[in-house]
Every structure is written in C-alpha cells, then in structure tokens.
Design a protein around this motif. Structure first.
Motif, PDB file in Angstrom:
ATOM      1  N   ALA A  52      -3.820   4.775   8.634  1.00 50.10           N
ATOM      2  CA  ALA A  52      -2.453   5.120   9.000  1.00 50.10           C
ATOM      3  C   ALA A  52      -1.674   5.535   7.755  1.00 50.10           C
ATOM      4  O   ALA A  52      -2.007   5.139   6.643  1.00 50.10           O
ATOM      5  CB  ALA A  52      -1.784   3.946   9.690  1.00 50.10           C
ATOM      6  N   CYS A 110       2.024   5.661   5.620  1.00 47.98           N
ATOM      7  CA  CYS A 110       3.188   4.789   5.440  1.00 47.98           C
ATOM      8  C   CYS A 110       4.185   5.453   4.497  1.00 47.98           C
ATOM      9  O   CYS A 110       3.837   6.344   3.729  1.00 47.98           O
ATOM     10  CB  CYS A 110       2.773   3.422   4.893  1.00 47.98           C
ATOM     11  SG  CYS A 110       2.219   3.444   3.180  1.00 47.98           S
ATOM     12  N   ALA A 162       6.086   5.059   1.229  1.00 40.16           N
ATOM     13  CA  ALA A 162       5.782   4.298   0.015  1.00 40.16           C
ATOM     14  C   ALA A 162       6.884   4.494  -1.013  1.00 40.16           C
ATOM     15  O   ALA A 162       7.415   5.592  -1.172  1.00 40.16           O
ATOM     16  CB  ALA A 162       4.451   4.754  -0.574  1.00 40.16           C
ATOM     17  N   PRO A 183      11.700  -2.029   9.710  1.00 38.27           N
ATOM     18  CA  PRO A 183      11.312  -0.615   9.686  1.00 38.27           C
ATOM     19  C   PRO A 183      12.464   0.324   9.335  1.00 38.27           C
ATOM     20  O   PRO A 183      13.624   0.072   9.662  1.00 38.27           O
ATOM     21  CB  PRO A 183      10.832  -0.360  11.122  1.00 38.27           C
ATOM     22  CG  PRO A 183      10.489  -1.697  11.664  1.00 38.27           C
ATOM     23  CD  PRO A 183      11.438  -2.655  11.009  1.00 38.27           C
ATOM     24  N   ILE A 206       5.102   9.785   1.451  1.00 37.95           N
ATOM     25  CA  ILE A 206       4.286   9.376   2.597  1.00 37.95           C
ATOM     26  C   ILE A 206       2.838   9.578   2.195  1.00 37.95           C
ATOM     27  O   ILE A 206       2.429  10.694   1.856  1.00 37.95           O
ATOM     28  CB  ILE A 206       4.646  10.187   3.857  1.00 37.95           C
ATOM     29  CG1 ILE A 206       6.098   9.929   4.242  1.00 37.95           C
ATOM     30  CG2 ILE A 206       3.692   9.853   5.000  1.00 37.95           C
ATOM     31  CD1 ILE A 206       6.632  10.823   5.343  1.00 37.95           C
ATOM     32  N   THR A 219      -1.845   4.349   3.882  1.00 35.68           N
ATOM     33  CA  THR A 219      -1.583   2.954   3.540  1.00 35.68           C
ATOM     34  C   THR A 219      -2.657   2.391   2.618  1.00 35.68           C
ATOM     35  O   THR A 219      -2.352   1.651   1.685  1.00 35.68           O
ATOM     36  CB  THR A 219      -1.486   2.109   4.827  1.00 35.68           C
ATOM     37  OG1 THR A 219      -0.496   2.685   5.665  1.00 35.68           O
ATOM     38  CG2 THR A 219      -1.122   0.663   4.528  1.00 35.68           C
ATOM     39  N   GLN A 272      -1.847   0.553  -0.984  1.00 29.07           N
ATOM     40  CA  GLN A 272      -2.235  -0.837  -1.226  1.00 29.07           C
ATOM     41  C   GLN A 272      -3.065  -1.015  -2.494  1.00 29.07           C
ATOM     42  O   GLN A 272      -3.154  -2.119  -3.010  1.00 29.07           O
ATOM     43  CB  GLN A 272      -2.996  -1.391  -0.015  1.00 29.07           C
ATOM     44  CG  GLN A 272      -2.119  -1.544   1.198  1.00 29.07           C
ATOM     45  CD  GLN A 272      -2.889  -1.854   2.468  1.00 29.07           C
ATOM     46  OE1 GLN A 272      -4.094  -1.618   2.567  1.00 29.07           O
ATOM     47  NE2 GLN A 272      -2.190  -2.383   3.453  1.00 29.07           N
ATOM     48  N   ALA A 290       4.440  -0.470   0.595  1.00 25.98           N
ATOM     49  CA  ALA A 290       4.349   0.223   1.885  1.00 25.98           C
ATOM     50  C   ALA A 290       5.485  -0.269   2.772  1.00 25.98           C
ATOM     51  O   ALA A 290       5.633  -1.463   2.995  1.00 25.98           O
ATOM     52  CB  ALA A 290       3.005  -0.064   2.534  1.00 25.98           C
ATOM     53  N   PRO A 307       7.447  -0.115   6.461  1.00 28.57           N
ATOM     54  CA  PRO A 307       7.240   0.297   7.859  1.00 28.57           C
ATOM     55  C   PRO A 307       8.311   1.295   8.309  1.00 28.57           C
ATOM     56  O   PRO A 307       9.424   1.319   7.769  1.00 28.57           O
ATOM     57  CB  PRO A 307       7.358  -1.017   8.638  1.00 28.57           C
ATOM     58  CG  PRO A 307       8.128  -1.947   7.758  1.00 28.57           C
ATOM     59  CD  PRO A 307       7.865  -1.514   6.340  1.00 28.57           C
ATOM     60  N   THR A 308       7.960   2.114   9.263  1.00 28.06           N
ATOM     61  CA  THR A 308       8.910   3.068   9.860  1.00 28.06           C
ATOM     62  C   THR A 308       8.915   2.871  11.371  1.00 28.06           C
ATOM     63  O   THR A 308       7.968   2.364  11.950  1.00 28.06           O
ATOM     64  CB  THR A 308       8.526   4.527   9.539  1.00 28.06           C
ATOM     65  OG1 THR A 308       7.232   4.793  10.072  1.00 28.06           O
ATOM     66  CG2 THR A 308       8.560   4.807   8.048  1.00 28.06           C
ATOM     67  N   GLU A 321       6.366   4.442  14.119  1.00 29.90           N
ATOM     68  CA  GLU A 321       5.346   4.407  13.075  1.00 29.90           C
ATOM     69  C   GLU A 321       4.909   5.820  12.728  1.00 29.90           C
ATOM     70  O   GLU A 321       4.904   6.714  13.582  1.00 29.90           O
ATOM     71  CB  GLU A 321       4.125   3.619  13.543  1.00 29.90           C
ATOM     72  CG  GLU A 321       4.356   2.137  13.654  1.00 29.90           C
ATOM     73  CD  GLU A 321       3.088   1.393  14.039  1.00 29.90           C
ATOM     74  OE1 GLU A 321       2.026   2.021  14.225  1.00 29.90           O
ATOM     75  OE2 GLU A 321       3.166   0.167  14.162  1.00 29.90           O
ATOM     76  N   SER A 379      -1.528   8.275  12.282  1.00 33.69           N
ATOM     77  CA  SER A 379      -2.762   8.083  11.519  1.00 33.69           C
ATOM     78  C   SER A 379      -3.152   9.417  10.904  1.00 33.69           C
ATOM     79  O   SER A 379      -2.771  10.483  11.393  1.00 33.69           O
ATOM     80  CB  SER A 379      -3.887   7.597  12.426  1.00 33.69           C
ATOM     81  OG  SER A 379      -3.603   6.323  12.919  1.00 33.69           O
TER      82      SER A 379
END
Length: 136
Positions: A1, A3, A5, A18, A77, A80, A84, A91, A93-94, A97, A100
């Motif tokens: 997915a 995210c 960032a 989010p 963007i 994820t 990480q 990261a 959340p939105t 979402e 992916s």
C-alpha cells in the motif's frame, strides 16, 4: 500500500488520525516525476478524489525525496514498506486510504544473464517471504 510520508520536522510527523482529502490537497509534496508509474498512479488517484496535489518539487530519484523529507517540511507519497525502512520518516494514514501499488517483474524469453537470473531469484524469494510474513 501507499502512504503519506513525512520527516521529523513536518507538523504531521506524530499525527495518528488520518489526513483528509482536503488536507492532502493542501500539503506541499515532493513527488517522483511523471515518467514513473508510481507518479501516474498517484495522479490518477488524486483525479478520482477530485483534488489537485500541491506538488512543489519533482525529481527522478527517490533518495532525493527521502533527504528532502528528512531535512524539511515537505511530504510525499511512497510505498509503506519503503517508508518503514527509512529512519526519520513517518507513515501518516489518509482518509480515504491511498491505493495499493503493485510491482511486477517482467523479462523476455530467450537469453537471461546470470545477474538477471540471480536478481529474479532474489526478488522472488523476497516476495514469497514477505507474503508469508504478512499472511499471519
């Protein structure tokens, strides 16, 4: 997915709730340029949401974006899994979402160099281990 960032200096860095579509539209972004499938994917998602991303910087190098986030107040963007693995990035959340982003490995039939075969084996092994780890 995918995210949203940000780096440690961004006001969203410690946000747990989010980010809304309107907030995303107003967030200054550093993105890959439109030559990249990821950027095209992001642009299409924003079009579907009815927003125009606030792109203030474009580049063809992910490492440049990561450093800009670490040093400044921009957001981006990215996948994820990449965020990480980058110290100093968060990261966020939105809502809704972010979609992916699938990556595929393609090769032609015929001759495949030893280096290419090794990369295919490494990528396949990594993908299988990741799939097993996330299925539990």
């Amino acid at each position: 997915a995918l995210c949203l960032a940000v780096g440690n200096h961004n006001r969203l860095a410690n946000r747990s709730t989010p980010v809304s579509t309107s907030r995303l539209a107003n967030t200054p972004l550093a993105l890959l340029n439109s030559d990249f499938a990821l950027r095209q994917h992001i642009d299409e998602h924003c079009r579907i949401l009815g927003i125009t991303p606030n792109v203030v910087m474009e580049t063809n190098a992910v490492n440049v974006i990561v450093e800009m986030l670490r040093l400044g107040k921009l957001a981006t963007i990215l996948p994820t899994t990449l965020v990480q693995t980058c110290p100093g990035l968060h990261a966020i959340p939105t809502e809704p979402e972010l979609p992916s982003h699938k990556v595929s490995l393609l090769w032609s039939t015929g001759y495949i160099s030893a280096a290419s075969r090794a990369f295919i084996a490494l990528a396949t092994d990594w993908s299988m281990r990741r799939r097993l780890a996330t299925s539990h």
